[in-house]
Design an enzyme around this catalytic site. Structure first.
Site, PDB file in Angstrom:
ATOM      1  N   CYS A  77       0.113   3.978   2.556  1.00  0.00           N
ATOM      2  CA  CYS A  77       0.283   3.581   4.069  1.00  0.00           C
ATOM      3  C   CYS A  77       2.069   4.038   4.365  1.00  0.00           C
ATOM      4  O   CYS A  77       2.059   4.026   5.266  1.00  0.00           O
ATOM      5  CB  CYS A  77       0.016   1.843   4.189  1.00  0.00           C
ATOM      6  SG  CYS A  77      -1.556   1.566   3.881  1.00  0.00           S
ATOM      7  N   CYS A 113       0.898  -1.206   0.032  1.00  0.00           N
ATOM      8  CA  CYS A 113       0.028  -0.176   0.043  1.00  0.00           C
ATOM      9  C   CYS A 113       0.887   1.106  -0.009  1.00  0.00           C
ATOM     10  O   CYS A 113       1.543   1.608   0.877  1.00  0.00           O
ATOM     11  CB  CYS A 113      -0.845  -0.180   1.326  1.00  0.00           C
ATOM     12  SG  CYS A 113      -1.712   1.523   1.602  1.00  0.00           S
TER      13      CYS A 113
END
Length: 108
Positions: free
Chosen positions: A36, A33
């Site tokens: 993230c 991600c």
């Protein structure tokens, strides 16, 4: 991962998060991600800045699929603040540290 945050698995979630005496900010994330990774350093810094007031935990959704499913996590990064064993606030998506800090201050 520094000492400012702690990795929490499905198996530890109840004791580490739900049974905590202080609020726990849980960062649901994954290695793949991009957003993230962008907020990762901010989450670490918040863990240091709020030490003693808020515990910051990280749940890797790929390694621990039960917990995100249980709390309806559909997109990552998702931050959920738990107080007294219950979700008290949720923030979805990447944001600058200042925004995350303001959201945390408003909800703790």
């Amino acid at each position: 991962m520094g000492a400012a945050t702690k990795a929490v698995s499905d198996a530890e979630f109840s004791t580490s998060v739900l049974d905590s005496k202080e609020p726990v900010l849980v960062d649901f994330w994954a290695e793949w991600c991009g957003p993230c990774k962008i907020i990762g350093p901010s989450i670490e810094e918040l863990g240091s800045e709020y030490a003693g007031r808020v515990t910051v935990a990280k749940v890797n959704i790929d390694e621990n699929p039960m917990t995100p499913t249980q709390y309806g996590v559909r997109g990552i990064p998702t931050l959920i603040l738990f107080k007294d064993g219950k979700p008290a606030a949720q923030h979805v998506g990447a944001a600058p540290k200042s925004v995350l800090k303001a959201w945390l201050d408003k909800n703790i």
